[in-house]
Scaffold this motif. Structure first.
Motif, PDB file in Angstrom:
ATOM      1  N   TRP A  21       0.858  -1.207   0.000  1.00 12.13           N
ATOM      2  CA  TRP A  21       0.000   0.000   0.000  1.00 12.13           C
ATOM      3  C   TRP A  21       0.879   1.236   0.000  1.00 12.13           C
ATOM      4  O   TRP A  21       0.634   2.196  -0.737  1.00 12.13           O
ATOM      5  N   GLY A  37      -4.435   2.349  -7.271  1.00  9.48           N
ATOM      6  CA  GLY A  37      -3.825   1.267  -6.490  1.00  9.48           C
ATOM      7  C   GLY A  37      -4.649   0.960  -5.253  1.00  9.48           C
ATOM      8  O   GLY A  37      -5.565   0.143  -5.287  1.00  9.48           O
ATOM      9  N   GLN A  38      -4.294   1.623  -4.156  1.00  7.04           N
ATOM     10  CA  GLN A  38      -4.986   1.371  -2.887  1.00  7.04           C
ATOM     11  C   GLN A  38      -6.486   1.640  -3.058  1.00  7.04           C
ATOM     12  O   GLN A  38      -6.877   2.654  -3.645  1.00  7.04           O
ATOM     13  N   GLY A  39      -7.289   0.735  -2.501  1.00  8.41           N
ATOM     14  CA  GLY A  39      -8.713   0.786  -2.832  1.00  8.41           C
ATOM     15  C   GLY A  39      -9.560   1.736  -2.044  1.00  8.41           C
ATOM     16  O   GLY A  39     -10.634   1.362  -1.618  1.00  8.41           O
ATOM     17  N   TYR A 127      -7.697 -11.289   0.690  1.00  7.29           N
ATOM     18  CA  TYR A 127      -7.234  -9.979   1.135  1.00  7.29           C
ATOM     19  C   TYR A 127      -5.866 -10.112   1.815  1.00  7.29           C
ATOM     20  O   TYR A 127      -5.715 -10.799   2.822  1.00  7.29           O
ATOM     21  N   ASP A 129      -3.791  -8.606   3.807  1.00  5.29           N
ATOM     22  CA  ASP A 129      -3.342  -8.342   5.175  1.00  5.29           C
ATOM     23  C   ASP A 129      -3.529  -9.533   6.120  1.00  5.29           C
ATOM     24  O   ASP A 129      -2.993  -9.546   7.222  1.00  5.29           O
ATOM     25  N   ASN A 193     -11.991  -9.382  -2.253  1.00  6.52           N
ATOM     26  CA  ASN A 193     -10.945  -8.466  -2.688  1.00  6.52           C
ATOM     27  C   ASN A 193      -9.761  -9.371  -3.020  1.00  6.52           C
ATOM     28  O   ASN A 193      -9.310 -10.097  -2.140  1.00  6.52           O
ATOM     29  N   TYR A 225     -17.160  -5.601   1.929  1.00  5.55           N
ATOM     30  CA  TYR A 225     -17.730  -4.991   0.709  1.00  5.55           C
ATOM     31  C   TYR A 225     -19.210  -5.364   0.559  1.00  5.55           C
ATOM     32  O   TYR A 225     -19.726  -5.498  -0.543  1.00  5.55           O
ATOM     33  N   LYS A 256     -15.900   1.214   4.893  1.00  2.00           N
ATOM     34  CA  LYS A 256     -16.334   0.797   3.555  1.00  2.00           C
ATOM     35  C   LYS A 256     -17.779   1.237   3.307  1.00  2.00           C
ATOM     36  O   LYS A 256     -18.145   1.599   2.206  1.00  2.00           O
ATOM     37  N   PHE A 351     -12.777  -3.331  -7.451  1.00  2.00           N
ATOM     38  CA  PHE A 351     -11.615  -3.564  -8.313  1.00  2.00           C
ATOM     39  C   PHE A 351     -11.917  -4.324  -9.604  1.00  2.00           C
ATOM     40  O   PHE A 351     -12.795  -5.176  -9.644  1.00  2.00           O
ATOM     41  N   ARG A 416      -4.290  -5.297 -10.493  1.00  2.00           N
ATOM     42  CA  ARG A 416      -5.586  -4.814  -9.999  1.00  2.00           C
ATOM     43  C   ARG A 416      -5.686  -3.298 -10.154  1.00  2.00           C
ATOM     44  O   ARG A 416      -4.742  -2.583  -9.845  1.00  2.00           O
TER      45      ARG A 416
END
Ligand code: GLN
Length: 607
Positions: A21, A37-39, A127, A129, A193, A225, A256, A351, A416
């Motif tokens: 990120w 990039g970062q969503g 995801y 993380d 994601n 999401y 979100k 994405f 992405r």
């Protein structure tokens, strides 16, 4: 022991370097590229949400500890708003825990459930993380890759309909084989994601069936999401599948829901037998979240049920808004002839993925901060993204980090792009994809042609600016200068070049229209800015603006010069002499509050 290993801990091993990120956001900033990039969304949260925040923060009663695992008000609002989805009563005091955003809630769940040697089954891609989180617990990631959809011709995306969707499929046989006696958690991310896949009830039932053989497995369902669900009317929830409530922890995120990824509030819903395992991890690490924010989220969850811009609720508006952004981006990208990577149309989420399996992976570019890295070797998706950034000034995200170590080679075939951006930002990206930047050598070859068109000087100036490290700030067509008296100077149709190396140096070309509104208007204008790192964003459809702070505007000074300290003088000369700039006049001078000239505003003129 090496000096830099002195403090090493095996818990964080491999994760002490900046994250993807940070890296890709920095790449976008350094190269003035459009950041897909970062969503995170680049528009403001809804007004009712911000009003609730302001109201709550102005109430001085709420500045002390709250109930540790969630304010009563927020826990009640969560229970009230999710009972209809979970089709059962949810006890706000025992079946809900509030944490610091979705990632934190996933983390406290992993910490509570996974012990050294346990395995966590993850459907890939997942995801990113979660991988470090599992490592921190001493657990092991067991990845089960989904089968990607086949890429299809761009023409099919010219009009996105309900039927135009690229759906990833689960290999149930491999999934079943991935479970062992050591499996403790199954992590599901739906909508997913990065693929946007929504698990159907049929798939959830099949998974539940497999789990009957593994009774100690807890399902951690990441549903952050949940409202970005495209054409799907309501998200299928694992917790509602027969027999699954007792085994599921479902995770959601206020960031979100309300386009406020920075506020860091998320929650988990589940049976008390599981939620009470999570509570101590949160209360002994963070204790509680700021009460004004919890209260504002609570009120907003209720208010989001009210009608919104012609939709039955803000929740429905959200689904439609993301769907329109997706369609806008993909339909327009389908017409771009200068970018030949096939993008996939996701069912949901933020994405779209680009299939790069057929591309060769060579790149001469590196990520910011890697200049002194020895034996640097990037995966294919990183290399392609670096090339794309150089050629199109658009930054995306690699997909290999969304796979386990064993399957990164699959992830390397995808990149992405986030379409969770204002239409104006997406249009900028589409414009850049349609106008690739030529290589320097190619550009030299073109110089003769340009001579005929009389463009040579301008090109030289731009090249010299490049040498100075002065790069054009993308998306700026209006510059707002905030002098210390709080009045505002607006330069319309400006092209702004700035230098990362020499702080506060800007060269601004363009028709200058001065507009110094009264204090009230100035204040209103300033209130619209929110500062997030160095990125300044503005509400609504206006383009990104870059305020230059703490400067005094002086009157016209014909002898004014751009502050050239630390810059390459020959390049400066080129800028001033070669191009139109020789005829430029310094119209106004900006000085920092301690007297240094920080920039000259140059007006290009023929006389
Ligand atoms: N969820 C975001 C994404 O996938 C990033 C979250 C983060 O930056 N920590 O882009």
């Amino acid at each position: 022991m090496k000096e830099d290993q002195k403090f090493e801990s095996d818990i964080v091993q491999g994760y002490t370097k900046p994250t993807i990120w940070c890296k890709f956001t920095e790449l976008a900033e350094k190269t003035n590229s459009v950041n897909l990039g970062q969503g995170m969304p680049d528009w403001q949260p809804p007004k009712f949400f911000m009003d609730n925040m302001q109201k709550q923060f102005s109430n001085t009663a709420f500045y002390q500890y709250t109930r540790n695992v969630g304010s009563i008000k927020l826990c009640e609002a969560v229970s009230r708003n999710y009972e209809k989805y979970f089709k059962r009563k949810i006890d706000p005091m025992t079946e809900v825990v509030i944490g610091a955003g979705g990632v934190n809630v996933l983390y406290i769940a992993m910490m509570a459930l996974v012990k050294r040697g346990d395995e966590v089954v993850m459907i890939e891609p997942f995801y990113h993380d979660c991988c470090p989180q599992i490592q921190f617990c001493g657990g092991k990631v067991v990845g089960v890759p989904m089968i990607p959809p086949k890429s299809r011709p761009k023409s099919e995306f010219e009009k996105i309909t309900k039927d135009v969707k690229d759906v990833w499929t689960i290999d149930f046989e491999s999934l079943e084989k991935a479970f062992t006696k050591k499996t403790k958690v199954l992590y599901l991310n739906t909508p997913n994601n990065p693929t946007g896949k929504i698990l159907t009830y049929e798939e959830l039932h099949k998974i539940a069936k497999i789990l009957e053989k593994f009774p100690r497995v807890v399902v951690l369902v990441d549903e952050v999401y949940e409202y970005q669900i495209g054409d799907c009317q309501e998200l299928p929830r694992m917790s509602t599948v027969k027999g699954m409530w007792e085994k599921c922890i479902s995770v959601m995120s206020a960031g979100k829901i309300f386009n406020a990824t920075g506020i860091r509030i998320g929650w988990a819903i589940g049976p008390n037998s599981l939620i009470r395992q999570l509570n101590p991890v949160f209360q002994y690490s963070s204790y509680c979240i700021a009460e004004p924010m919890q209260n504002a989220v609570a009120e907003s969850l209720d208010m989001a049920n009210e009608s919104c811009e012609g939709f039955e609720s803000y929740y429905k508006w959200t689904a439609n808004h993301y769907k329109s952004l997706r369609n806008h981006f993909l339909e327009n990208m389908a017409k771009v002839k200068t970018f030949d990577i096939n993008l996939l149309c996701p069912e949901s989420g933020f994405f779209t993925l680009g299939d790069i399996s057929k591309l060769k992976s060579e790149s001469k570019y590196i990520l910011p901060g890697d200049e002194n890295e020895k034996n640097l070797s990037y995966p294919k998706d990183y290399k392609i993204l670096l090339n794309i950034c150089n050629q199109y000034k658009v930054v995306g995200m690699p997909c290999s980090p969304f796979y386990s170590k064993e399957h990164k080679n699959i992830g390397e075939n995808f990149i992405r792009f986030a379409f969770s951006k204002q239409t104006s930002t997406l249009d900028k990206a589409i414009h850049n994809f349609s106008n690739p930047v030529k290589d320097e050598e190619e550009e030299e070859d073109d110089d003769d042609d340009d001579d005929k068109k009389g463009n040579k000087s301008e090109k030289k100036v731009r090249k010299a600016l490049g040498k100075l490290g002065m790069t054009k700030i993308n998306g700026v067509n209006r510059v707002t200068v905030k002098p210390k008296d709080n009045n505002i100077l607006i330069i319309k149709d400006a092209e702004v070049f700035s230098s990362k190396d020499v702080e506060n140096t800007f060269i601004i070309f363009g028709e200058l229209t001065f507009d110094e509104p009264d204090k009230k208007a100035a204040k209103e204008e300033l209130q619209k800015f929110t500062k997030e790192g160095e990125t300044l964003q503005k509400q609504g459809e206006t383009k990104t603006e870059k305020p230059i702070e703490n400067v005094v505007i002086e009157e016209e000074d014909p002898n004014a010069e751009v502050n050239t300290d630390g810059l390459d003088q020959s390049a400066i000369d080129t800028v001033m002499e070669e191009g139109n700039c020789s005829k430029a006049k310094a119209v106004k001078i900006l000085r920092s509050t301690d007297g240094d000239v920080v920039a000259a505003l140059l007006k290009l003129t023929d006389n």
